[in-house]
Design an enzyme around this catalytic site. Structure first.
Site, short mmCIF file in Angstrom:
data_model
loop_
_atom_site.label_atom_id
_atom_site.label_comp_id
_atom_site.label_asym_id
_atom_site.label_seq_id
_atom_site.Cartn_x
_atom_site.Cartn_y
_atom_site.Cartn_z
N ASP A 31 44.53 55.82 43.76
CA ASP A 31 43.69 56.55 44.72
C ASP A 31 42.25 56.01 44.70
O ASP A 31 41.41 56.43 45.49
CB ASP A 31 43.74 58.07 44.48
CG ASP A 31 43.13 58.49 43.15
OD1 ASP A 31 42.84 57.61 42.32
OD2 ASP A 31 42.95 59.71 42.96
N SER A 32 42.01 55.04 43.83
CA SER A 32 40.72 54.34 43.86
C SER A 32 40.51 53.68 45.22
O SER A 32 39.40 53.30 45.57
CB SER A 32 40.65 53.28 42.75
OG SER A 32 41.79 52.44 42.78
N ASP A 65 49.87 56.90 42.91
CA ASP A 65 48.85 57.74 42.29
C ASP A 65 48.71 59.04 43.09
O ASP A 65 48.26 59.00 44.25
CB ASP A 65 47.53 56.95 42.30
CG ASP A 65 46.56 57.43 41.26
OD1 ASP A 65 46.89 58.33 40.49
OD2 ASP A 65 45.44 56.86 41.22
N LYS A 75 51.81 58.82 39.29
CA LYS A 75 50.82 58.95 38.22
C LYS A 75 50.03 60.24 38.42
O LYS A 75 49.67 60.58 39.56
CB LYS A 75 49.85 57.77 38.20
CG LYS A 75 48.75 57.93 37.15
CD LYS A 75 47.94 56.66 36.96
CE LYS A 75 46.81 56.49 37.94
NZ LYS A 75 45.73 57.50 37.82
N GLU A 100 46.66 62.53 36.73
CA GLU A 100 45.52 62.51 35.81
C GLU A 100 45.44 63.82 35.05
O GLU A 100 45.48 64.90 35.66
CB GLU A 100 44.21 62.37 36.60
CG GLU A 100 43.94 60.98 37.09
CD GLU A 100 42.60 60.87 37.82
OE1 GLU A 100 41.70 61.72 37.64
OE2 GLU A 100 42.45 59.91 38.59
N GLU A 157 41.70 55.56 30.16
CA GLU A 157 40.55 54.99 30.89
C GLU A 157 39.24 55.22 30.15
O GLU A 157 38.91 56.35 29.77
CB GLU A 157 40.48 55.59 32.31
CG GLU A 157 39.30 55.03 33.11
CD GLU A 157 39.43 55.20 34.61
OE1 GLU A 157 40.49 55.61 35.10
OE2 GLU A 157 38.42 54.89 35.29
#
Ligand code: KIV
Length: 259
Positions: free
Chosen positions: A43-44, A82, A111, A113, A177
């Site tokens: 999602d970056s 993501d 993924k 977070e 991260e």
């Protein structure tokens, strides 16, 4: 060409480095697929492609479009989707969204977070047959700053517990991260699943970077990124040459013209 499976990723822990990159487009995915174990449709892309200040504004529909293109161009690598901010707030919405995403994009895994707080959601998805890649340490979807994590002992303990919780919940690997080296090493040595670092040292079982950062296409160059090319410069040079040619009526050349 043999497809990379989760089983193969697990077998690499502590033996062979797991190579991962992000891809948002078909062109990048085609190249990354030749060399990577895992391709993450991160999602970056909200910040890298769309100029958003954070990843919080990324819509699931946007991610689906990019993931379809990436998955379609990837024949070998494991492609991970993501899940954007607020698409996995509870186990039911997480399952509904993850199921839809897998059905529409054919991605191999998703993924999420978070640590302890989302461990039950991860476990629910895994039990339903959805492979999950975890993500601990700096969490871009909810962090207020992008500073390295794990410098204080309280934070260090929390991130360690988060990683343990996610590994116990059934995730097949965890992204770590931006954490201090000692913590990444401690986590890697104490969990059974592979760790994949981004700004988390060589002690992780694998590494991931944003492709636009390592190729010099983005303006983001933190300490943990090694820039292997300067695509920004190359593209600018090509554009300047094209503009010059057009202005001087040198382009199109004879060979570019239909007769
Ligand atoms: O969104 C992303 O690209 C990521 C990587 C930086 C790990 O989460």
């Amino acid at each position: 060409m043999q497809k990379i499976t989760i089983k193969k990723i697990l077998k690499k822990k502590g033996k062979l480095p797991i190579v991962c990159l992000t891809a948002y487009t078909r062109n990048v995915a085609k190249i990354a697929d030749k060399y990577c174990d895992i391709i993450l449709v991160g999602d970056s892309l909200g910040m890298v492609l769309y100029g958003m200040k954070t990843t919080r504004g990324v819509k699931i529909e946007t991610m689906i479009l990019h993931a379809k293109a990436v998955k379609d161009a990837s024949k070998k690598s494991l492609v991970v989707f993501d899940m954007p901010y607020k698409t996995y707030s509870n186990k039911f919405s997480a399952y509904k969204n993850a199921k839809m995403v897998i059905k529409l994009t054919k991605c191999d895994a998703i993924k999420l977070e978070g640590g302890k707080k989302i461990a039950k959601i991860v476990n629910f998805l895994v039990k339903k047959g959805i492979p999950v890649l975890g993500h601990v340490g700096l969490l871009p979807q909810t962090s207020r700053n992008f500073k390295a994590r794990g410098k204080s002992s309280i934070e260090r303990k929390k991130i360690f517990k988060d990683a343990i919780a996610i590994s116990k919940s059934g995730a097949f690997a965890i992204i770590i991260e931006c954490v201090v080296e000692g913590l990444a090493k401690e986590i890697t040595e104490n969990i059974l699943i592979p760790t994949i670092g981004i700004g988390a040292s060589r002690y992780c079982d694998g590494q991931i970077l944003v492709t636009e950062d390592l190729t010099g296409l983005s303006d983001f160059s933190p300490k943990f990124v090694k820039q292997y090319a300067n695509l920004n410069k190359s593209i600018e040079k090509s554009i300047k040459n094209y503009v010059k040619d057009v202005k001087m009526k040198r382009f199109p050349f004879t060979k570019n013209v239909y007769k």
